[in-house]
Design a protein around this motif. Sequence first.
Motif, PDB file in Angstrom:
ATOM      1  N   ILE A 136       0.872  -1.186   0.000  1.00 53.87           N
ATOM      2  CA  ILE A 136       0.000   0.000   0.000  1.00 53.87           C
ATOM      3  C   ILE A 136       0.896   1.219   0.000  1.00 53.87           C
ATOM      4  CG2 ILE A 136      -1.802   1.263   1.243  1.00 53.87           C
ATOM      5  CD1 ILE A 136      -2.549  -1.489   2.510  1.00 53.87           C
ATOM      6  N   LYS A 137       0.627   2.132  -0.928  1.00 55.64           N
ATOM      7  CA  LYS A 137       1.439   3.347  -1.029  1.00 55.64           C
ATOM      8  C   LYS A 137       0.609   4.566  -0.659  1.00 55.64           C
ATOM      9  CE  LYS A 137       4.687   1.417  -4.232  1.00 55.64           C
ATOM     10  NZ  LYS A 137       5.428   1.562  -5.452  1.00 55.64           N
ATOM     11  N   LYS A 138       1.293   5.548  -0.111  1.00 57.31           N
ATOM     12  CA  LYS A 138       0.657   6.798   0.316  1.00 57.31           C
ATOM     13  C   LYS A 138       0.895   7.853  -0.764  1.00 57.31           C
ATOM     14  CE  LYS A 138       0.735   9.882   4.335  1.00 57.31           C
ATOM     15  NZ  LYS A 138       1.382  10.065   5.646  1.00 57.31           N
ATOM     16  N   ILE A 139      -0.183   8.463  -1.238  1.00 61.80           N
ATOM     17  CA  ILE A 139      -0.088   9.523  -2.244  1.00 61.80           C
ATOM     18  C   ILE A 139      -0.248  10.862  -1.525  1.00 61.80           C
ATOM     19  CG2 ILE A 139      -1.072  10.498  -4.346  1.00 61.80           C
ATOM     20  CD1 ILE A 139      -2.339   7.742  -4.875  1.00 61.80           C
ATOM     21  N   VAL A 140       0.790  11.692  -1.587  1.00 61.73           N
ATOM     22  CA  VAL A 140       0.739  13.026  -0.981  1.00 61.73           C
ATOM     23  C   VAL A 140       0.386  14.010  -2.097  1.00 61.73           C
ATOM     24  CG1 VAL A 140       2.025  14.789   0.276  1.00 61.73           C
ATOM     25  CG2 VAL A 140       2.477  12.367   0.713  1.00 61.73           C
ATOM     26  N   GLN A 141      -0.711  14.752  -1.872  1.00 61.77           N
ATOM     27  CA  GLN A 141      -1.178  15.715  -2.866  1.00 61.77           C
ATOM     28  C   GLN A 141      -1.124  17.116  -2.264  1.00 61.77           C
ATOM     29  OE1 GLN A 141      -5.133  13.613  -4.097  1.00 61.77           O
ATOM     30  NE2 GLN A 141      -4.362  12.946  -2.128  1.00 61.77           N
ATOM     31  N   ARG A 142      -0.827  18.101  -3.094  1.00 60.58           N
ATOM     32  CA  ARG A 142      -0.751  19.493  -2.631  1.00 60.58           C
ATOM     33  C   ARG A 142      -1.507  20.384  -3.604  1.00 60.58           C
ATOM     34  NH1 ARG A 142       2.191  21.970   1.062  1.00 60.58           N
ATOM     35  NH2 ARG A 142       3.607  20.229   1.283  1.00 60.58           N
ATOM     36  N   GLU A 143      -2.125  21.416  -3.025  1.00 60.97           N
ATOM     37  CA  GLU A 143      -2.837  22.389  -3.841  1.00 60.97           C
ATOM     38  C   GLU A 143      -1.876  23.505  -4.242  1.00 60.97           C
ATOM     39  OE1 GLU A 143      -7.105  24.550  -3.465  1.00 60.97           O
ATOM     40  OE2 GLU A 143      -5.671  25.011  -1.882  1.00 60.97           O
ATOM     41  N   TYR A 144      -1.949  23.910  -5.513  1.00 61.54           N
ATOM     42  CA  TYR A 144      -1.106  24.985  -6.040  1.00 61.54           C
ATOM     43  C   TYR A 144      -1.984  26.098  -6.595  1.00 61.54           C
ATOM     44  CZ  TYR A 144       2.948  21.907  -5.808  1.00 61.54           C
ATOM     45  OH  TYR A 144       3.961  21.092  -5.366  1.00 61.54           O
ATOM     46  N   LEU A 145      -1.522  27.339  -6.426  1.00 63.01           N
ATOM     47  CA  LEU A 145      -2.157  28.480  -7.078  1.00 63.01           C
ATOM     48  C   LEU A 145      -1.499  28.653  -8.435  1.00 63.01           C
ATOM     49  CD1 LEU A 145      -2.240  31.106  -4.174  1.00 63.01           C
ATOM     50  CD2 LEU A 145      -4.087  29.619  -4.944  1.00 63.01           C
ATOM     51  N   VAL A 146      -2.308  28.767  -9.468  1.00 66.44           N
ATOM     52  CA  VAL A 146      -1.794  29.001 -10.810  1.00 66.44           C
ATOM     53  C   VAL A 146      -1.805  30.507 -11.030  1.00 66.44           C
ATOM     54  CG1 VAL A 146      -2.095  28.534 -13.261  1.00 66.44           C
ATOM     55  CG2 VAL A 146      -2.739  26.801 -11.581  1.00 66.44           C
ATOM     56  N   THR A 147      -0.614  31.094 -11.223  1.00 69.79           N
ATOM     57  CA  THR A 147      -0.496  32.553 -11.329  1.00 69.79           C
ATOM     58  C   THR A 147       0.227  32.937 -12.614  1.00 69.79           C
ATOM     59  OG1 THR A 147       1.665  32.745 -10.273  1.00 69.79           O
ATOM     60  CG2 THR A 147      -0.234  32.618  -8.798  1.00 69.79           C
ATOM     61  N   ASN A 148       0.298  34.238 -12.837  1.00 67.22           N
ATOM     62  CA  ASN A 148       1.011  34.728 -14.018  1.00 67.22           C
ATOM     63  C   ASN A 148       2.521  34.581 -13.883  1.00 67.22           C
ATOM     64  OD1 ASN A 148       0.904  36.697 -11.959  1.00 67.22           O
ATOM     65  ND2 ASN A 148       1.367  38.326 -13.397  1.00 67.22           N
ATOM     66  N   VAL A 149       3.023  34.275 -12.683  1.00 63.55           N
ATOM     67  CA  VAL A 149       4.467  34.077 -12.492  1.00 63.55           C
ATOM     68  C   VAL A 149       4.815  32.602 -12.270  1.00 63.55           C
ATOM     69  CG1 VAL A 149       4.891  36.391 -11.625  1.00 63.55           C
ATOM     70  CG2 VAL A 149       4.301  34.582 -10.018  1.00 63.55           C
ATOM     71  N   GLY A 150       3.834  31.701 -12.444  1.00 64.81           N
ATOM     72  CA  GLY A 150       4.082  30.273 -12.244  1.00 64.81           C
ATOM     73  C   GLY A 150       3.159  29.707 -11.177  1.00 64.81           C
ATOM     74  N   GLU A 151       3.498  28.524 -10.684  1.00 63.40           N
ATOM     75  CA  GLU A 151       2.681  27.873  -9.660  1.00 63.40           C
ATOM     76  C   GLU A 151       3.275  28.126  -8.282  1.00 63.40           C
ATOM     77  OE1 GLU A 151       2.791  23.866 -10.991  1.00 63.40           O
ATOM     78  OE2 GLU A 151       1.126  24.150 -12.364  1.00 63.40           O
ATOM     79  N   ILE A 152       2.389  28.391  -7.330  1.00 61.82           N
ATOM     80  CA  ILE A 152       2.814  28.649  -5.953  1.00 61.82           C
ATOM     81  C   ILE A 152       2.138  27.613  -5.063  1.00 61.82           C
ATOM     82  CG2 ILE A 152       2.808  30.314  -4.062  1.00 61.82           C
ATOM     83  CD1 ILE A 152       2.641  32.516  -6.236  1.00 61.82           C
ATOM     84  N   ALA A 153       2.936  26.851  -4.304  1.00 64.25           N
ATOM     85  CA  ALA A 153       2.398  25.816  -3.414  1.00 64.25           C
ATOM     86  C   ALA A 153       1.674  26.451  -2.247  1.00 64.25           C
ATOM     87  CB  ALA A 153       3.528  24.927  -2.906  1.00 64.25           C
ATOM     88  N   THR A 154       0.518  25.882  -1.893  1.00 60.82           N
ATOM     89  CA  THR A 154      -0.215  26.329  -0.711  1.00 60.82           C
ATOM     90  C   THR A 154       0.075  25.342   0.423  1.00 60.82           C
ATOM     91  OG1 THR A 154      -2.218  25.042  -1.115  1.00 60.82           O
ATOM     92  CG2 THR A 154      -2.059  27.195  -2.221  1.00 60.82           C
ATOM     93  N   SER A 155      -0.524  25.598   1.575  1.00 65.22           N
ATOM     94  CA  SER A 155      -0.337  24.685   2.706  1.00 65.22           C
ATOM     95  C   SER A 155      -1.406  23.597   2.733  1.00 65.22           C
ATOM     96  CB  SER A 155      -0.363  25.480   4.020  1.00 65.22           C
ATOM     97  OG  SER A 155      -1.605  26.148   4.142  1.00 65.22           O
ATOM     98  N   ASN A 156      -2.301  23.568   1.748  1.00 70.56           N
ATOM     99  CA  ASN A 156      -3.345  22.544   1.692  1.00 70.56           C
ATOM    100  C   ASN A 156      -2.768  21.240   1.151  1.00 70.56           C
ATOM    101  OD1 ASN A 156      -5.195  24.450   2.558  1.00 70.56           O
ATOM    102  ND2 ASN A 156      -5.799  25.016   0.493  1.00 70.56           N
ATOM    103  N   VAL A 157      -2.831  20.188   1.988  1.00 70.33           N
ATOM    104  CA  VAL A 157      -2.280  18.883   1.636  1.00 70.33           C
ATOM    105  C   VAL A 157      -3.358  17.825   1.889  1.00 70.33           C
ATOM    106  CG1 VAL A 157      -0.462  17.209   2.153  1.00 70.33           C
ATOM    107  CG2 VAL A 157       0.040  19.628   2.260  1.00 70.33           C
ATOM    108  N   ALA A 158      -3.414  16.817   1.012  1.00 72.31           N
ATOM    109  CA  ALA A 158      -4.352  15.703   1.180  1.00 72.31           C
ATOM    110  C   ALA A 158      -3.588  14.387   1.002  1.00 72.31           C
ATOM    111  CB  ALA A 158      -5.484  15.805   0.159  1.00 72.31           C
ATOM    112  N   TYR A 159      -4.082  13.338   1.668  1.00 68.57           N
ATOM    113  CA  TYR A 159      -3.428  12.037   1.619  1.00 68.57           C
ATOM    114  C   TYR A 159      -4.417  10.978   1.124  1.00 68.57           C
ATOM    115  CZ  TYR A 159      -0.237  14.531   4.653  1.00 68.57           C
ATOM    116  OH  TYR A 159       0.613  15.459   5.167  1.00 68.57           O
TER     117      TYR A 159
END
Length: 184
Positions: free
Chosen positions: A142-165
């Motif tokens: 069984i493997k754990k998938i770590v997912q993160r939410e990113y903001l898509v902006t005009n300067v690229g993607e910025i990682a948020t603190s929202n994480v799901a497993y």
Amino acid sequence: MWWKRIGVILFGLLIVSMTIGTATEAISFALAKPINPIPQPQYAVYGKEWKIDGVYYYATEYTPERVEAIATCDASGGCTLSETITKCISVTVSGDLEVSAVVIKEKLGVSIGEQICKSITCTGSCGYGEEIWFWANSEIPIKKIVQREYLVTNVGEIATSNVAYAYIKMGVVPHCRPETHPQE
């Protein structure tokens, strides 16, 4: 002597006027300076997107051992018997899955619901007339998938603190054990 008194008075007025002028200048400078305590964002946000940050080993699940086949030796000199055992699982995901099934397929190379099978050849020896029992079970990583939410902006993607497993079963390892005298 009266001119000394007038000189002292004039000198006092000069000092007072300089102090008032400096104070007025300082007040007008402070009032003219804009107050902006909230920093303005340096980018424009176009949307949000969930991505897989990583896939890590989480645990191993073992299925119970059971008899898969029974064979009888019919050669007078004894037998070496073998049995090919195939174990299958369906790819399943549990937990908080924020990414789409397309992302799972691209990143991990499997589709949810896809069937994965592995085979093993089990070999054992027995004497004439004896039975050999082939027991088998499966090991499912069984493997754990770590997912993160990113903001898509005009300067690229910025990682948020929202994480799901989420947790995925995407493989199977069959095991077998031949036994000539099985215990009930």
